[in-house]
Motif scaffolding. Structure first.
Motif, PDB file in Angstrom:
ATOM      1  N   THR A   1      -3.123   7.470  -6.745  1.00 31.05           N
ATOM      2  CA  THR A   1      -4.130   7.169  -5.339  1.00 31.05           C
ATOM      3  C   THR A   1      -5.202   6.258  -5.625  1.00 31.05           C
ATOM      4  OG1 THR A   1      -3.109   9.139  -4.320  1.00 31.05           O
ATOM      5  CG2 THR A   1      -5.374   8.293  -3.723  1.00 31.05           C
TER       6      THR A   1
ATOM      7  N   ARG B   1      -4.232   2.893  -6.203  1.00 29.62           N
ATOM      8  CA  ARG B   1      -4.287   2.092  -4.945  1.00 29.62           C
ATOM      9  C   ARG B   1      -5.704   1.585  -4.176  1.00 29.62           C
ATOM     10  NH1 ARG B   1      -0.191   5.731  -3.957  1.00 29.62           N
ATOM     11  NH2 ARG B   1      -1.518   7.045  -2.512  1.00 29.62           N
TER      12      ARG B   1
ATOM     13  N   HIS C   1      -6.981  -2.023  -3.437  1.00 27.80           N
ATOM     14  CA  HIS C   1      -7.004  -2.421  -2.007  1.00 27.80           C
ATOM     15  C   HIS C   1      -8.264  -2.105  -1.254  1.00 27.80           C
ATOM     16  CE1 HIS C   1      -2.808  -3.322  -2.238  1.00 27.80           C
ATOM     17  NE2 HIS C   1      -2.663  -2.235  -2.537  1.00 27.80           N
TER      18      HIS C   1
ATOM     19  N   GLU D   1      -7.735   1.608   1.912  1.00 28.50           N
ATOM     20  CA  GLU D   1      -6.848   2.176   1.459  1.00 28.50           C
ATOM     21  C   GLU D   1      -6.711   3.553   1.889  1.00 28.50           C
ATOM     22  OE1 GLU D   1      -3.224   3.640  -0.122  1.00 28.50           O
ATOM     23  OE2 GLU D   1      -3.748   1.612   0.382  1.00 28.50           O
TER      24      GLU D   1
ATOM     25  N   GLY E   1      -4.603   2.594   4.896  1.00 26.61           N
ATOM     26  CA  GLY E   1      -3.557   2.173   4.000  1.00 26.61           C
ATOM     27  C   GLY E   1      -2.367   3.245   3.799  1.00 26.61           C
ATOM     28  N   ASP E   2      -1.819   3.220   2.801  1.00 28.19           N
ATOM     29  CA  ASP E   2      -0.722   4.219   2.463  1.00 28.19           C
ATOM     30  C   ASP E   2      -1.182   5.527   2.020  1.00 28.19           C
ATOM     31  OD1 ASP E   2       1.273   2.205   2.604  1.00 28.19           O
ATOM     32  OD2 ASP E   2       1.501   1.919   0.374  1.00 28.19           O
ATOM     33  N   THR E   3      -2.409   5.579   1.513  1.00 22.57           N
ATOM     34  CA  THR E   3      -3.016   6.846   1.295  1.00 22.57           C
ATOM     35  C   THR E   3      -3.163   7.595   2.662  1.00 22.57           C
ATOM     36  OG1 THR E   3      -4.010   6.205  -0.682  1.00 22.57           O
ATOM     37  CG2 THR E   3      -4.856   8.179   0.301  1.00 22.57           C
TER      38      THR E   3
ATOM     39  N   ALA F   1      -1.858   7.045   5.565  1.00 16.70           N
ATOM     40  CA  ALA F   1      -0.441   7.527   5.724  1.00 16.70           C
ATOM     41  C   ALA F   1       0.105   8.621   5.547  1.00 16.70           C
ATOM     42  CB  ALA F   1       0.448   6.550   5.977  1.00 16.70           C
ATOM     43  N   GLY F   2      -0.020   8.867   4.001  1.00 22.05           N
ATOM     44  CA  GLY F   2       0.324  10.016   3.308  1.00 22.05           C
ATOM     45  C   GLY F   2      -0.397  11.337   4.008  1.00 22.05           C
TER      46      GLY F   2
ATOM     47  N   SER G   1       0.338  12.085   7.629  1.00 25.88           N
ATOM     48  CA  SER G   1       1.898  12.684   7.622  1.00 25.88           C
ATOM     49  C   SER G   1       2.366  14.061   7.176  1.00 25.88           C
ATOM     50  CB  SER G   1       2.965  11.770   6.987  1.00 25.88           C
ATOM     51  OG  SER G   1       4.342  12.077   6.929  1.00 25.88           O
TER      52      SER G   1
ATOM     53  N   THR H   1      -0.243  12.885  -2.476  1.00 27.13           N
ATOM     54  CA  THR H   1      -1.314  11.766  -2.557  1.00 27.13           C
ATOM     55  C   THR H   1      -2.249  12.378  -4.043  1.00 27.13           C
ATOM     56  OG1 THR H   1      -2.860  13.027  -1.089  1.00 27.13           O
ATOM     57  CG2 THR H   1      -1.347  11.341  -0.424  1.00 27.13           C
TER      58      THR H   1
END
Length: 526
Positions: A187, A190, A194, A198, A202-204, A206-207, A210, A372
């Motif tokens: 994490t 990333r 980014h 992030e 970003g993906d973090t 989103a994780g 979710s 994460t």
């Protein structure tokens, strides 16, 4: 007694020696105080996981020598759009642990970005590199982390993702074993690659969103994406030639100014340090500041807070007249969490950063968000579900916050940077260490090492107590009890007193650094 660290130009203090070492390393690499402070903050999020993390909040006081001004950054999160009292129908209060306690957006990473982008010199990735290294390669489990992990193993075991990290094989790792956090390392990499977004877009993000969606949490992707901290003007007061700076609400910082301005009405030159009178005055002054804190403190965007009156010298004088040396005032406060990490940095250019960060309770909500590696804070559990309460839960609102980094200036330049871990204890310990330096000439290390107390309820207790370290002496404890305090003798250097740090510039221009013997702290100066 341990001597303070000395430096002619620079000083780094924090409650974990590895974080302090990382800050010193950044300074040696050509970074400034702001680079080093962000590095220390990120490292604390890794090596002090029971006290802080990137799933929590932070508050920053900064002084840049070019500006000649103390500025603040509020990196605390707001309640999610779906966070309404109706979502807790049938409950008397918001759950203190678990997914239901994760009500507010973590503000930590936004705080790093704000301070670094405005004042930093080194590249973003360089500043985060030490934290990534500690997460990826590991570090020795300290006795403090082990003790907290063992104490809260039942909380950590409740979420499989949390247990996998903190209870491998079903039990805590032993002191000095290598503690790794590979998910946290990924994490942080990333975020280093980014940037701030992030974490929030970003993906973090989103994780996190979710995971919470699957488990009935309230925070959403929109809550994370819309988060922004803010630069704010610090509040200020004065005490015996020092200009006192604290963060404005939603921080409880004004209590630290109020208590000292009350005490300014007493002649400490005639009061022996460590005497009954010393303890009684300090305790009662903070208690009076708590009365106003509990009545008014919340997000100022949602309520009017009479700061001009609370911080006035005339009000302080009127409150000081209520203090009785022979009798403890009867009061009550709302329970507050105790996990926090305070640190400070001064560099050779005269820049200074005083900052503090937290997950609220030890290990926060106890919930790691999926893969994460991020422990989410439970700071939002401090909101009230009472519709008439000033700190009632409302979407987009920041809650009453115990975090309060402090800075005192003389002739417009930073003189003392100070703060501590420990929710309700923060204004109490700040009052102790500041009066010890300003009134009794102690260096930061001695001021921190001297016996301490903490009055009021902590989150796990239902009764008021005045906990006082046994080193104070039975005669003082007896006098405090006779005055009406519910005295409980605490162990010498009891960790419940918090983990304080301080930096002071002495009369010769040298920097002195002190860290708490109750912590794993380190002070580095040169």
């Amino acid at each position: 007694m341990k001597q303070p660290a000395f430096g002619s130009e620079t000083m780094v203090v924090s409650p974990h020696y590895l974080a302090s070492a990382a800050g010193a390393r950044i300074l040696e690499q050509g970074g400034n105080a702001f680079d080093a402070a962000v590095a220390v903050s990120a490292c604390l999020a890794v090596v002090y996981p029971h006290m802080t993390g990137i799933g929590g909040d932070s508050f920053w006081l900064t002084y840049h020598q070019d500006d000649g001004t103390v500025r603040g950054y509020n990196a605390s999160g707001r309640a999610g759009y779906e966070a309404t009292p109706d979502r807790y129908a049938g409950l008397a209060s918001i759950p203190r642990r678990g997914v239901g306690s994760a009500v507010t957006v973590p503000g930590m990473v936004d705080g790093w970005h704000a301070v670094h982008s405005r004042y930093g010199k080194l590249a973003w990735g360089e500043v985060l590199a030490p934290a990534i290294q500690y997460a990826e390669k590991g570090f020795p489990m300290t006795q403090d982390q082990f003790a907290n992990t063992a104490q809260y193993a039942h909380v950590l075991a409740a979420t499989p993702e949390t247990a996998a990290i903190y209870l491998p094989g079903g039990s805590p790792m032993q002191p000095n074993e290598r503690f790794r956090q590979p998910a946290m390392a990924r994490t942080l990499r990333r975020i280093a690659t980014h940037g701030r977004d992030e974490f929030y877009k970003g993906d973090t993000a989103a994780g996190i969103a979710s995971f919470l969606s699957k488990h009935g949490g309230l925070l959403t992707a929109d809550d994370l994406a819309d988060h922004e901290g803010e630069w704010v003007e610090p509040i200020h007061g004065s005490y015996r030639g020092h200009t006192l700076y604290q963060m404005p609400p939603n921080s409880q910082g004004f209590t630290g100014i109020m208590a000292l301005q009350m005490l300014e009405n007493f002649d400490f030159s005639a009061i022996e340090h460590g005497s009954y009178d010393y303890y009684q005055l300090c305790i009662e002054a903070v208690k009076l500041s708590f009365r106003d804190r509990d009545a008014y403190l919340t997000d100022p965007a949602f309520a009017s807070i009479p700061l001009e009156r609370l911080l006035s010298k005339s009000y302080a004088a009127s409150l000081s007249g209520l203090i009785r040396l022979d009798r403890a005032a009867s009061m009550d406060t709302q329970p507050a969490g105790s996990d926090t990490a305070y640190a400070a940095v001064v560099d050779r250019e005269g820049n200074a950063v005083s900052f503090i960060q937290s997950l609220y309770f030890e290990f926060g909500s106890g919930v790691v968000a999926g893969d994460t590696g991020i422990l989410l804070q439970n700071r939002g559990s401090f909101f009230s579900l009472d519709p008439e309460h000033v700190n009632r839960l409302q979407p987009g609102k920041r809650t009453f916050h115990t975090l309060m980094p402090a800075m005192a200036c003389v002739d417009g330049k930073p003189s003392i940077l100070y703060g501590t871990q420990g929710g309700e204890g923060q204004p109490q310990t700040q009052t102790a260490i500041f009066t010890r330096m300003a009134d009794y000439g102690m260096d930061p290390q001695q001021a921190i090492t001297e016996p301490r107390w903490i009055w009021g309820r902590t989150w796990g207790e239902l009764t008021q107590e005045l906990k006082v370290e046994a080193r104070v002496g039975d005669d003082i404890l007896s006098k405090l009890a006779d005055a009406g305090h519910m005295v409980r003798k605490a162990a010498p250097f009891d960790g419940i007193m918090g983990h304080a740090c301080a930096i002071r510039r002495d009369a010769n221009g040298f920097l002195q650094g002190g860290v708490d013997p109750r912590s794993d702290g380190g002070a580095f100066g040169w």
